[in-house]
Design a protein around this motif. Structure first.
Motif, PDB file in Angstrom:
ATOM      1  N   GLY A  58      71.446  35.537  11.724  1.00 31.48           N
ATOM      2  CA  GLY A  58      71.082  36.886  12.162  1.00 31.48           C
ATOM      3  C   GLY A  58      71.328  37.129  13.637  1.00 31.48           C
ATOM      4  N   ALA A  59      71.067  36.124  14.463  1.00 30.56           N
ATOM      5  CA  ALA A  59      71.164  36.310  15.914  1.00 30.56           C
ATOM      6  C   ALA A  59      72.586  36.151  16.448  1.00 30.56           C
ATOM      7  CB  ALA A  59      70.229  35.329  16.625  1.00 30.56           C
ATOM      8  N   ARG A  74      68.522  28.524   9.507  1.00 30.24           N
ATOM      9  CA  ARG A  74      69.890  28.986   9.217  1.00 30.24           C
ATOM     10  C   ARG A  74      69.938  30.514   9.191  1.00 30.24           C
ATOM     11  NH1 ARG A  74      69.414  25.100   5.580  1.00 30.24           N
ATOM     12  NH2 ARG A  74      70.389  23.136   6.119  1.00 30.24           N
ATOM     13  N   ALA A  75      68.911  31.127   8.609  1.00 30.42           N
ATOM     14  CA  ALA A  75      68.855  32.595   8.562  1.00 30.42           C
ATOM     15  C   ALA A  75      68.707  33.180   9.967  1.00 30.42           C
ATOM     16  CB  ALA A  75      67.705  33.049   7.660  1.00 30.42           C
ATOM     17  N   ILE A  98      73.715  24.022  18.186  1.00 29.65           N
ATOM     18  CA  ILE A  98      74.017  22.606  18.360  1.00 29.65           C
ATOM     19  C   ILE A  98      73.504  21.800  17.169  1.00 29.65           C
ATOM     20  CG2 ILE A  98      73.537  20.558  19.769  1.00 29.65           C
ATOM     21  CD1 ILE A  98      73.478  22.522  22.213  1.00 29.65           C
ATOM     22  N   ILE A  99      72.274  22.057  16.751  1.00 22.75           N
ATOM     23  CA  ILE A  99      71.721  21.333  15.599  1.00 22.75           C
ATOM     24  C   ILE A  99      72.576  21.582  14.367  1.00 22.75           C
ATOM     25  CG2 ILE A  99      69.745  21.163  14.019  1.00 22.75           C
ATOM     26  CD1 ILE A  99      67.970  21.937  16.503  1.00 22.75           C
ATOM     27  N   ASP A 100      72.988  22.816  14.168  1.00 25.55           N
ATOM     28  CA  ASP A 100      73.794  23.174  13.004  1.00 25.55           C
ATOM     29  C   ASP A 100      75.168  22.509  13.024  1.00 25.55           C
ATOM     30  OD1 ASP A 100      74.052  24.735  10.554  1.00 25.55           O
ATOM     31  OD2 ASP A 100      75.503  25.952  11.656  1.00 25.55           O
ATOM     32  N   SER A 101      75.683  22.236  14.204  1.00 30.09           N
ATOM     33  CA  SER A 101      77.045  21.700  14.320  1.00 30.09           C
ATOM     34  C   SER A 101      77.134  20.181  14.188  1.00 30.09           C
ATOM     35  CB  SER A 101      77.667  22.126  15.656  1.00 30.09           C
ATOM     36  OG  SER A 101      77.057  21.426  16.734  1.00 30.09           O
ATOM     37  N   GLY A 107      59.380  27.017  12.540  1.00 31.54           N
ATOM     38  CA  GLY A 107      59.870  26.732  11.197  1.00 31.54           C
ATOM     39  C   GLY A 107      61.377  26.784  11.082  1.00 31.54           C
ATOM     40  N   TRP A 108      62.074  26.666  12.211  1.00 31.81           N
ATOM     41  CA  TRP A 108      63.527  26.789  12.212  1.00 31.81           C
ATOM     42  C   TRP A 108      64.254  25.453  12.154  1.00 31.81           C
ATOM     43  CZ3 TRP A 108      63.807  31.019  16.562  1.00 31.81           C
ATOM     44  CH2 TRP A 108      63.415  32.247  16.017  1.00 31.81           C
TER      45      TRP A 108
END
Length: 141
Positions: free
Chosen positions: A104-105, A99-100, A42-45, A76-77
């Motif tokens: 990855g997940a 982001r990494a 959600i944060i990324d979008s 730290g994400w």
């Protein structure tokens, strides 16, 4: 005619069991709860994501959302920054580590979902997806 009480029970039990299995897999493979992955997505979008945006999206309280964001920030994400449009809220952004972690997940989640839907014919998965999408849209209006 479908027994709606049974439908409800089957839906809730299936969702709970699937959620728990996906959560366990993400924790084991990525040290990440499923709810955290959802928040990262959600944060990324959203370019100007606030805690209240996440709370509205997943339909939980702002307090619970804020505590979850605190845990994500502690890992730290993500980071909070002052919101220039509203000093009562912060804007959330993913860090490079976030982001990494998301990158990855996400494939692990997709693989787990594929594993757990493999027992259903593809046409049934398509019908289920379309039906739930329509139902969700009706509930969200």
């Amino acid at each position: 005619m479908t027994d709606l009480t049974t439908l409800f029970t089957d839906l809730v039990r299936a969702e709970t069991r699937l959620y728990n299995r996906l959560d366990a897999r993400l924790r084991a493979e990525h040290d990440m709860p499923l709810g955290t992955l959802e928040f990262l997505k959600i944060i990324d979008s959203r370019p100007a994501c606030r805690v209240q945006d996440i709370a509205a999206e997943v339909d939980i309280t702002i307090g619970a959302t804020s505590k979850a964001v605190d845990r994500i920030e502690a890992r730290g994400w993500c980071r909070r920054a002052a919101n220039p449009a509203d000093r009562r809220s912060s804007l959330l952004t993913l860090t490079p580590a976030g982001r990494a972690a998301l990158a990855g997940a996400t494939p692990a989640l997709e693989a787990a979902l594929a594993d757990h839907t493999a027992a259903l014919p593809p046409a049934v998965v398509d019908q289920l997806a379309a039906g739930l999408r329509r139902w969700r849209q009706a509930l969200e209006t």
